[in-house]
Design a protein around this motif. Structure first.
Motif, PDB file in Angstrom:
ATOM      1  N   ILE A   1     -68.896   6.795 -44.129  1.00  0.00           N
ATOM      2  CA  ILE A   1     -68.147   7.739 -44.966  1.00  0.00           C
ATOM      3  C   ILE A   1     -68.151   9.124 -44.319  1.00  0.00           C
ATOM      4  O   ILE A   1     -67.120   9.795 -44.245  1.00  0.00           O
ATOM      5  CB  ILE A   1     -68.749   7.790 -46.386  1.00  0.00           C
ATOM      6  N   ALA A   2     -69.310   9.539 -43.811  1.00  0.00           N
ATOM      7  CA  ALA A   2     -69.425  10.856 -43.172  1.00  0.00           C
ATOM      8  C   ALA A   2     -68.568  10.925 -41.912  1.00  0.00           C
ATOM      9  O   ALA A   2     -67.919  11.943 -41.648  1.00  0.00           O
ATOM     10  CB  ALA A   2     -70.883  11.150 -42.841  1.00  0.00           C
ATOM     11  N   ARG A   3     -68.540   9.864 -41.126  1.00  0.00           N
ATOM     12  CA  ARG A   3     -67.716   9.843 -39.902  1.00  0.00           C
ATOM     13  C   ARG A   3     -66.235   9.996 -40.248  1.00  0.00           C
ATOM     14  O   ARG A   3     -65.504  10.681 -39.531  1.00  0.00           O
ATOM     15  CB  ARG A   3     -67.945   8.561 -39.121  1.00  0.00           C
ATOM     16  N   GLN A   4     -65.805   9.350 -41.323  1.00  0.00           N
ATOM     17  CA  GLN A   4     -64.407   9.496 -41.752  1.00  0.00           C
ATOM     18  C   GLN A   4     -64.121  10.947 -42.108  1.00  0.00           C
ATOM     19  O   GLN A   4     -63.077  11.492 -41.760  1.00  0.00           O
ATOM     20  CB  GLN A   4     -64.102   8.589 -42.935  1.00  0.00           C
TER      21      GLN A   4
ATOM     22  N   SER B   1     -72.696   7.856 -55.567  1.00  0.00           N
ATOM     23  CA  SER B   1     -71.234   7.819 -55.709  1.00  0.00           C
ATOM     24  C   SER B   1     -70.512   7.590 -54.390  1.00  0.00           C
ATOM     25  O   SER B   1     -69.371   7.156 -54.391  1.00  0.00           O
ATOM     26  CB  SER B   1     -70.746   9.125 -56.328  1.00  0.00           C
ATOM     27  N   GLY B   2     -71.157   7.934 -53.263  1.00  0.00           N
ATOM     28  CA  GLY B   2     -70.509   7.809 -51.971  1.00  0.00           C
ATOM     29  C   GLY B   2     -69.592   8.987 -51.650  1.00  0.00           C
ATOM     30  O   GLY B   2     -68.883   8.966 -50.661  1.00  0.00           O
ATOM     31  N   ARG B   3     -69.634  10.029 -52.472  1.00  0.00           N
ATOM     32  CA  ARG B   3     -68.792  11.203 -52.223  1.00  0.00           C
ATOM     33  C   ARG B   3     -69.385  12.052 -51.110  1.00  0.00           C
ATOM     34  O   ARG B   3     -70.589  12.276 -51.073  1.00  0.00           O
ATOM     35  CB  ARG B   3     -68.664  12.051 -53.487  1.00  0.00           C
ATOM     36  N   ALA B   4     -68.501  12.517 -50.228  1.00  0.00           N
ATOM     37  CA  ALA B   4     -68.941  13.327 -49.094  1.00  0.00           C
ATOM     38  C   ALA B   4     -68.653  14.789 -49.352  1.00  0.00           C
ATOM     39  O   ALA B   4     -67.633  15.149 -49.944  1.00  0.00           O
ATOM     40  CB  ALA B   4     -68.225  12.872 -47.824  1.00  0.00           C
TER      41      ALA B   4
END
Length: 108
Positions: free
Chosen positions: A61-64, A102-105
């Motif tokens: 997710i962070a790479r995106q 949540s997976g929110r960046a």
């Protein structure tokens, strides 16, 4: 006399199996509807809130979020967040945090 014993034994086995099935139905997670217990929907919601994504999912997710920036490394977690460090084309270093629930960046 042997037939009577067989019938009696079969009746005992059948009664025992029915009793086991009923007691298994009574054992529901989180109290199964007794006063003060959670409903199935509440239990699912709590499990969803407690579930955490893995560090590899968080890194993806962070790479995106980081786009073309180069991944430098991971920092110690901050609260419920994974933290990853990136470097952009201009040499600027920045961190992206990903909430473990949540997976929110954020950041970048």
């Amino acid at each position: 006399m042997t037939h009577v014993r067989l019938l009696f034994l079969a009746a005992l086995i059948a009664a025992g199996a029915a009793g086991t099935e009923a007691s298994a139905q009574d054992r529901r997670p989180y109290g199964g509807g007794t006063p003060g217990s959670m409903s199935q929907g509440e239990a699912r919601e709590r499990a969803r809130e407690e579930r955490q994504i893995s560090s590899s999912e968080a890194l993806s997710i962070a790479r995106q979020r980081a786009g073309r920036a180069r991944y430098v490394g991971a920092l110690p977690p901050r609260g419920n967040s994974y933290v990853f460090r990136f470097e952009d084309d201009d040499g600027r270093i920045f961190d992206i945090s990903v909430d473990a629930r949540s997976g929110r960046a954020g950041g970048g």
